[in-house]
Design an enzyme around this catalytic site. Structure first.
Site, PDB file in Angstrom:
ATOM      1  N   GLN B 332       0.890  -1.137   0.111  1.00 31.53           N
ATOM      2  CA  GLN B 332       0.182   0.110   0.101  1.00 31.53           C
ATOM      3  C   GLN B 332       0.872   1.211  -0.181  1.00 31.53           C
ATOM      4  OE1 GLN B 332      -3.630  -0.694   2.184  1.00 31.53           O
ATOM      5  NE2 GLN B 332      -4.147   0.485   0.223  1.00 31.53           N
ATOM      6  N   THR B 499       0.140  -3.043   7.472  1.00 27.61           N
ATOM      7  CA  THR B 499       0.037  -4.488   7.444  1.00 27.61           C
ATOM      8  C   THR B 499      -1.196  -4.755   6.553  1.00 27.61           C
ATOM      9  OG1 THR B 499       0.866  -4.600   9.596  1.00 27.61           O
ATOM     10  CG2 THR B 499      -0.105  -6.456   8.753  1.00 27.61           C
ATOM     11  N   HIS B 500      -0.983  -4.108   5.475  1.00 29.87           N
ATOM     12  CA  HIS B 500      -1.956  -4.686   4.162  1.00 29.87           C
ATOM     13  C   HIS B 500      -1.290  -5.232   2.881  1.00 29.87           C
ATOM     14  CE1 HIS B 500      -4.363  -0.732   5.780  1.00 29.87           C
ATOM     15  NE2 HIS B 500      -4.579  -1.960   6.602  1.00 29.87           N
ATOM     16  N   ASN B 501      -0.719  -6.204   3.093  1.00 29.72           N
ATOM     17  CA  ASN B 501       0.091  -7.037   2.160  1.00 29.72           C
ATOM     18  C   ASN B 501      -0.971  -7.889   1.315  1.00 29.72           C
ATOM     19  OD1 ASN B 501       0.921  -7.098   4.999  1.00 29.72           O
ATOM     20  ND2 ASN B 501       2.944  -7.262   3.792  1.00 29.72           N
TER      21      ASN B 501
END
Lengths: 255, 570
Positions: B332, B499-501
């Site tokens: 992101q 933590t937007h993988n």
């Protein structure tokens, strides 16, 4: 006073009890729960003048944990303390690292999971990486602190023929700047890594809940107007004006 | 030798949002479900001591133990990947509920544009807007087709929100009203409106009021205590799997939860899965759990890793561009601006993870990109998540990092700084991918997942444009000093970003360019469903949970269908 103390203890007990009810789930509806918490908070606020008298929630005024868990040579602890104080010095805002108990915080952390990197991947090989790949040293944090402090001592002896903690603030800053900018040659790790660790640990000790041995008397929080652990801001979140709230630590659960 | 257990209908690998939804939906329908969770059990009562920034936010109490499992990383394929030895750029979860415990609760729906991004971009801007190295593709499902599942997820989660004037059409209003308006959210909205933008209250999984969901689970009202991200909720007021779908599954009597159970293999015969192999983390015993259907429901990283170590699906090869698993890894892009206010202090220490206001005027294709050197954009939000003193030491540029001046300014500005931040979309690039590391191993002797990733030109151009827009709003809000964030030259795994993988096991309509169909069913193994943000062909301009929740309900419907009829669902 005693009466007030008792009242606020009860309040906190009720808070814990209510919180357990939430955990229980089915027994109590959310609407009712909200009301209880609201009442709770009001009562807490009514009793708060008691806390304003400076009652030390941290419990570490004459605390039993003010001794060393990690360092073996007190001189090393004094060097650490002096370095920490330069990073976060006493000023008109309030106490610095030493006044807040930060050196004890760091000592205790080095003795445990933090110092031993227990929850981190420490398997080799350890080739040199790029800066974007992060920490790649086989050294554990307590070893990095040992090496860093050794070099602080060595450089101040070499340059000034004095112990680091006997130097003037300006002299200490000059040496710390050398670490910060990576100019000191260290074994197994670069000096910027050590300095960054030290800097972070100082801020952590200044502002972590007092239960860890720093942030004495919640003075770190008071300087920043941070109220610490508060059950709820439901009745204040819409306020137009800035709220100064007497801080509370997690000790509130154990009185 | 692994001990073979009796066969069940469904086994889930991981019990967080996706595993919990699968468990609840299929157990309600009478299927026997076993949930294998590598971490420990936890519930609301475990979060009473949660107002502890050091333990939870700094030392990562709820996060993955990287001494056992991590990833290796390099910026580009010619470098040697090295282990992420401590958590940094993203915080992988561990334990029952997974990242669904420590999320902030921002609950968006990706835009209609996202699901048909290739078709719509080409239609409007021609075929070569980005170039051939960018692997954008349609999702194999449209927003309208996914809408009922968004609705289901939001009702289950009790999401608090109001209509987004620039979002996709909704069949129903949010189940609970938006969170409270504060000085900060109002200031942002007033400025945005003055600029002709379309602000709305951020859709939140921190509930504005108590709510009983359609499964009968009771959620409580948010107390605005300021400890959400990286923390669990001691009030049961932030929706998590632990207070919704997991208890729902357990009440059916058809769901068995096994914690401390780490899956190491998906067993298969080349066509279909037969079950999974797992280790009891506490005893070291190995078990085989046969199942008719396998739901791969861990985080993006382990979904990819397990398929690769189990040799399911074709691994992606960046040189030839063939293969799928590991392809289209996205992240992101996080532009933003900070505003320093000399004469005002804000109650920034109060708040909730998803208390905020958002504009979508620069998201998706809501603005014309004809003269711009990037596609997509991002949602721009101001949030009042509750700042805490260790992590928040805002100082104006050129302030030293330590010493007297630093201390003085970081204290002075603690309550005098507001931030506008974007969730910028991330487009897939052929050089950004996941595969297995040749050197480093986890606690079970399995290879670590290897991440090869760097920011692209598209990312940097998007960043600059959106950061400038953030600064414009911040100026309008009246900040004395506005600091516009600058894009990093290279992706760095050290500082926390998000933590937007996403990606690696992507969905689509074509087995040649996707790993799963729009029921999350694997093309190469019809009884394996790989569910999560791993299915996103790119990452949109929002936090991903709302969309992955919708996909999980879609998958649950597919698995129920599959249990009756078998075969490919599309």
């Amino acid at each position: 006073m005693a009466d007030e103390e008792q009242k606020s203890t009860m309040t906190r007990r009720r808070f814990i009890r209510n919180s357990s009810l939430i955990a229980g789930g089915a027994a109590i509806g959310g609407g009712l729960l909200g009301t209880l918490i609201g009442m709770n908070l009001d009562e807490e606020e009514r009793t708060s003048p008691n806390k304003l008298t400076g009652h030390n929630q941290s419990g570490n005024g004459q605390a039993s944990n003010r001794a060393l868990m990690y360092f073996t040579d007190k001189e090393n602890f004094q060097v650490l303390s002096a370095a920490a104080e330069r990073i976060f010095p006493e000023d008109d805002n309030g106490p610095g690292a030493i006044g807040l108990g930060v050196p004890y915080f760091i000592d205790h952390q080095l003795a445990g999971n933090y110092g031993n990197n227990t929850r981190e991947y420490m398997q080799g090989p350890f080739p040199e990486g790029t800066p974007t790949q992060g920490y790649q040293s086989p050294l554990k944090r307590h070893q990095i602190f040992d090496e860093g402090i050794r070099m602080l001592k060595e450089i101040s002896q070499k340059n000034h023929q004095k112990k680091f903690d006997e130097l003037t603030g300006e002299e200490q800053d000059k040496i710390l700047t050398q670490f910060d900018t990576g100019k000191v040659k260290m074994r197994g790790v670069d000096s910027t890594t050590f300095f960054n660790l030290l800097r972070s640990a100082v801020l952590e000790g200044a502002y972590a809940d007092p239960l860890y041995g720093g942030n004495n008397n919640m003075d770190g929080w008071k300087m920043k107007n941070f109220p610490g652990h508060q059950g709820s801001y439901l009745s204040q979140i819409e306020a137009k004006e800035f709220k100064e709230i007497q801080p509370q630590s997690l000790h509130a659960f154990f009185k | 030798m692994a001990k073979k257990l009796p066969k069940v209908d469904v086994v889930t690998i991981g019990v967080g949002w996706t595993g919990g939804i699968i468990a609840a939906e299929l157990a309600k329908k009478g299927l026997k479900v076993v949930g294998l969770e590598r971490g420990k059990d936890r519930s609301t009562k475990d979060f009473l001591m949660v107002h502890d920034e050091y333990r939870y936010a700094i030392r990562y109490e709820l996060m993955q133990d990287t001494s056992r499992e991590t990833v290796t990383f390099r910026n580009e394929a010619k470098e040697r990947a090295l282990p992420m030895r401590q958590l940094g750029s993203f915080l992988l979860g561990e334990g029952l509920g997974g990242s669904g415990v420590h999320w902030n609760g921002h609950n968006f729906r990706f835009l209609p544009y996202d699901f048909e991004i290739k078709t719509m971009t080409e239609k409007k801007y021609g075929k070569n807007k980005l170039g051939a190295d960018y692997l954008i593709q349609d999702w194999g499902i449209t927003y309208d087709e996914l809408e009922p599942y968004f609705d289901t997820f939001e009702k289950m989660a009790g999401i608090s929100g109001e209509d987004n004037p620039l979002g996709g059409k909704r069949s129903n209003p949010y189940p609970t009203p938006p969170m409270k308006e504060t000085v900060i959210t109002k200031r942002f909205k007033d400025a945005a409106k003055k600029m002709g933008l379309h602000p709305y209250h951020l859709p939140s999984a921190n509930l504005s009021k108590s709510y009983k969901n359609p499964d009968g689970e009771q959620l409580n009202a948010c107390q605005y205590c300021g400890f959400c991200e990286r923390f669990g909720c001691e009030y049961g007021a932030k929706t998590s799997p632990n207070v919704t779908v997991i208890p729902t599954a357990q009440k059916t009597g058809n769901f068995e939860l096994r914690t401390h159970s780490n899956v190491t293999r998906i067993l298969h015969d080349g066509k279909k899965a037969t079950g999974v192999l797992y280790v009891d983390v506490l005893t070291g015993e190995e078990f085989e759990q046969p199942a008719d259907m396998v739901a791969v429901t861990s985080y993006v990283m382990n979904n990819n890793k397990l398929l690769l170590t189990s040799k399911l699906g074709k691994p992606y090869d960046p040189k030839s561009g063939t293969g799928i698993i590991g392809k289209n890894y996205c992240y992101q892009i996080l532009p933003g601006a900070a505003g320093f206010f000399e004469k005002e202090r804000f109650n920034t220490f109060m708040g909730a993870g998803a208390l905020g206001a958002t504009v979508d005027d620069y998201n998706g294709d809501n603005f014309d990109h004809s003269d711009l050197d990037f596609i997509h954009g991002g949602s721009l939000s101001i949030t009042q998540t509750g700042i805490r003193p260790i992590q928040n030491n805002p100082v104006p540029p050129d302030t030293p990092r330590w010493g007297k001046d630093f201390k003085d300014k970081s204290i002075h500005y603690f309550n005098r700084v507001l931030n506008i931040g974007a969730q910028g979309a991330s487009m897939p690039h052929r050089q950004n991918y996941l595969d297995l590391d040749p050197t480093y191993k986890d606690a079970y002797g399995e290879p670590l997942l290897r991440l090869t990733y760097d920011f692209t030109e598209q990312d940097k151009n998007l960043y600059k444009f959106i950061a400038d827009k953030s600064a414009e709003i911040m100026k309008e809000m009246g900040a004395d000093t506005v600091v516009t964030n600058k894009a990093a030259e290279k992706y760095n795994i050290v500082p926390y970003q998000t933590t937007h993988n996403t990606g690696g096991v992507i969905m689509g309509a074509d087995p040649n360019t996707s790993a799963v169909n729009n029921y999350m069913q694997m093309w190469d193994a019809e009884n394996v469903f790989v569910i999560g943000a791993s299915a996103f062909p790119h990452n949109g301009g929002y936090n991903p949970t709302g969309t992955l929740g919708a996909l999980a309900y879609r998958a649950a419907e597919g698995m129920a269908k599959y249990s009756k009829q078998g075969g490919s669902l599309v």
